[in-house]
Design a protein around this motif. Structure first.
Motif, PDB file in Angstrom:
ATOM      1  N   LEU A  46      -1.564  -0.194   6.587  1.00 33.99           N
ATOM      2  CA  LEU A  46      -0.814  -0.953   7.591  1.00 33.99           C
ATOM      3  C   LEU A  46       0.228  -0.068   8.269  1.00 33.99           C
ATOM      4  O   LEU A  46       0.476  -0.199   9.478  1.00 33.99           O
ATOM      5  N   ALA A  47       0.841   0.828   7.503  1.00 27.92           N
ATOM      6  CA  ALA A  47       1.853   1.717   8.080  1.00 27.92           C
ATOM      7  C   ALA A  47       1.223   2.639   9.128  1.00 27.92           C
ATOM      8  O   ALA A  47       1.796   2.858  10.202  1.00 27.92           O
TER       9      ALA A  47
ATOM     10  N   ARG B 243      -4.320  -1.081  -5.153  1.00 33.36           N
ATOM     11  CA  ARG B 243      -4.831  -1.348  -3.809  1.00 33.36           C
ATOM     12  C   ARG B 243      -3.769  -1.976  -2.913  1.00 33.36           C
ATOM     13  O   ARG B 243      -3.868  -1.915  -1.680  1.00 33.36           O
ATOM     14  N   TYR B 244      -2.759  -2.594  -3.507  1.00 34.89           N
ATOM     15  CA  TYR B 244      -1.658  -3.115  -2.688  1.00 34.89           C
ATOM     16  C   TYR B 244      -0.921  -1.968  -2.002  1.00 34.89           C
ATOM     17  O   TYR B 244      -0.597  -2.048  -0.811  1.00 34.89           O
ATOM     18  N   LEU B 245      -0.671  -0.888  -2.729  1.00 33.40           N
ATOM     19  CA  LEU B 245      -0.014   0.270  -2.130  1.00 33.40           C
ATOM     20  C   LEU B 245      -0.919   0.937  -1.099  1.00 33.40           C
ATOM     21  O   LEU B 245      -0.447   1.429  -0.071  1.00 33.40           O
ATOM     22  N   ASP B 246      -2.221   0.967  -1.381  1.00 34.06           N
ATOM     23  CA  ASP B 246      -3.158   1.478  -0.379  1.00 34.06           C
ATOM     24  C   ASP B 246      -3.110   0.631   0.885  1.00 34.06           C
ATOM     25  O   ASP B 246      -3.169   1.156   2.005  1.00 34.06           O
TER      26      ASP B 246
ATOM     27  N   SER C 174      -1.777  -4.983  -9.364  1.00 36.18           N
ATOM     28  CA  SER C 174      -3.089  -4.748  -8.776  1.00 36.18           C
ATOM     29  C   SER C 174      -3.263  -5.713  -7.617  1.00 36.18           C
ATOM     30  O   SER C 174      -2.470  -6.651  -7.456  1.00 36.18           O
ATOM     31  N   ALA C 175      -4.254  -5.484  -6.815  1.00 38.39           N
ATOM     32  CA  ALA C 175      -4.511  -6.359  -5.663  1.00 38.39           C
ATOM     33  C   ALA C 175      -6.010  -6.352  -5.383  1.00 38.39           C
ATOM     34  O   ALA C 175      -6.472  -5.846  -4.363  1.00 38.39           O
TER      35      ALA C 175
ATOM     36  N   ILE D 276       7.878  -2.710  -2.005  1.00 34.97           N
ATOM     37  CA  ILE D 276       7.356  -1.808  -3.028  1.00 34.97           C
ATOM     38  C   ILE D 276       7.965  -2.106  -4.391  1.00 34.97           C
ATOM     39  O   ILE D 276       7.293  -2.029  -5.415  1.00 34.97           O
ATOM     40  N   GLY D 277       9.249  -2.471  -4.405  1.00 32.14           N
ATOM     41  CA  GLY D 277       9.898  -2.777  -5.675  1.00 32.14           C
ATOM     42  C   GLY D 277       9.292  -3.963  -6.382  1.00 32.14           C
ATOM     43  O   GLY D 277       9.349  -4.055  -7.605  1.00 32.14           O
TER      44      GLY D 277
END
Length: 384
Positions: free
Chosen positions: A12-13, A4-7, A244-245, A238-239
């Motif tokens: 946001l992008a 969910r962090y990447l989501d 998880s978030a 990202i690195g």
């Protein structure tokens, strides 16, 4: 399970891209280099798809990408043909934009965001070979796009075609997505990754300051500075992404918004620019100047409202393309009758299951199923 962090980063992008196109604030490109982040996230997901499906992942990605474009083209291409666009074979590029599709005087700006799909297609086609090379020689492969871009920017390839420039500018971010998927960034110790990010950031900032573009320090006008600064941002954001978030879904509203923006990212991206272009003269006529905070705030709200309306109308195409059941607003639980004696576990949109006390299934008992994981999506003027 989706991270969910990447989501959240992708959501946001998308928001940042829309706000930038409404306001034109160059600072936003420095604070959050959204396009490179989107390419990095897409590269990570493309690597995962190739691992699951092999070369057929290319076909699957095209199936996911193109239908939303076709809906846009079905409306705007006839409108452009009726207002001066010549009917030539190049119009077919609106069905498969491996090169810039033609546009008339107003379509060139309103549909200028198509460059992203063009680059995306190139990167998808290159991914099977690029991933093979990356896993055999990761660092040379990763450095190749940046070396290519530096060669172009230093004048060694003055007549470089668009495809080479775009690979130099954004394919490095795509490859950093490969590195994220393969765990290379995660395995890189802080004593290496942090100095590398700092060095890239300093080099990018130095180039940006000494090579301002026509809009000052807008990254879209400074390719080499953009690539270096964005690489530094990706290495950190990202690195060092958490595994998880779950906190993203602690607020039901925030979690649902992240889910909707992820499952409708392509629709929002494709449709926001026509509304930006259409509203700009209108709000000025009624006195809501684009140069004052109130006028800008009104424009932002109006653009998001209109994008929300069109997303409700045609966003379900992304569900069909992904072979999901179409939804008006993604992420909601759809109750179904329970089977057997297993108890239901309510699942928030995009989040982890919430344990509940077991209870036997009975007549009429409804168990909300876990929603499907949100999927990715994911004329070049100022539309970055």
């Amino acid at each position: 399970m989706r991270n969910r962090y990447l989501d959240l980063l992708r959501a946001l992008a998308i928001v940042r891209v829309v706000v930038y196109h409404v306001t034109g604030w160059a600072t936003l490109t420095l604070v959050f280099p959204a396009m490179s982040v989107m390419f990095a996230l897409a590269g990570s997901l493309m690597a995962a798809s190739l691992d699951r499906s092999g070369p057929s992942a290319v076909r699957r990605r095209l199936r996911r990408l193109l239908p939303s474009l076709w809906v846009l083209a079905a409306i705007f291409v006839p409108a452009m043909l009726l207002t001066g666009l010549p009917l030539t074979p190049k119009v077919l590029l609106w069905a498969f934009p491996v090169a810039d599709p033609p546009a008339n005087y107003w379509g060139a700006l309103a549909l200028s965001v198509i460059w992203y799909l063009r680059d995306y297609l190139w990167f998808v086609f290159a991914s099977p070979v690029a991933l093979w090379l990356f896993r055999r020689a990761p660092w040379p492969t990763l450095l190749a796009p940046y070396t290519l871009l530096a060669t172009i920017e230093f004048g060694l390839l003055p007549a470089a075609p668009t495809v080479l420039r775009e690979f130099g500018l954004y394919f490095g971010a795509w490859l950093l997505g490969f590195a994220h998927h393969d765990g290379l960034l995660r395995r890189t110790a802080n004593r290496v990754l942090v100095p590398a990010a700092l060095a890239l950031g300093v080099a990018g900032a130095a180039w940006i300051v000494t090579h301002p573009g026509p809009r000052g320090y807008d990254l879209n006008d400074i390719p080499l500075g953009n690539a270096l600064w964005s690489a530094a941002f990706i290495l950190v954001a990202i690195g060092r992404a958490p595994a998880s978030a779950a906190w993203v879904d602690r607020s039901a509203v925030a979690g649902r918004a992240v889910t909707v923006l992820n499952r409708r990212a392509l629709t929002v991206y494709l449709w926001h620019m026509p509304f930006v272009v259409a509203l700009t003269p209108l709000v000025d006529v009624v006195g809501w100047s684009h140069q004052d905070p109130v006028g800008l705030a009104i424009r932002v709200v109006l653009v998001f409202a209109l994008v929300g309306a069109v997303t409700a109308l045609v966003g379900w195409v992304e569900d069909v393309a992904a072979r999901r059941p179409p939804e008006l607003f993604p992420g909601g639980a759809r109750p179904v009758p329970a089977r057997g004696a297993a108890a239901g576990r309510p699942v928030p949109a995009g989040g982890a299951p919430v344990p509940v006390s077991p209870a036997p299934a009975g007549p009429g008992r409804v168990v909300p199923p876990a929603p499907r994981a949100p999927e990715e999506h994911t004329l070049k003027l100022s539309a970055r």
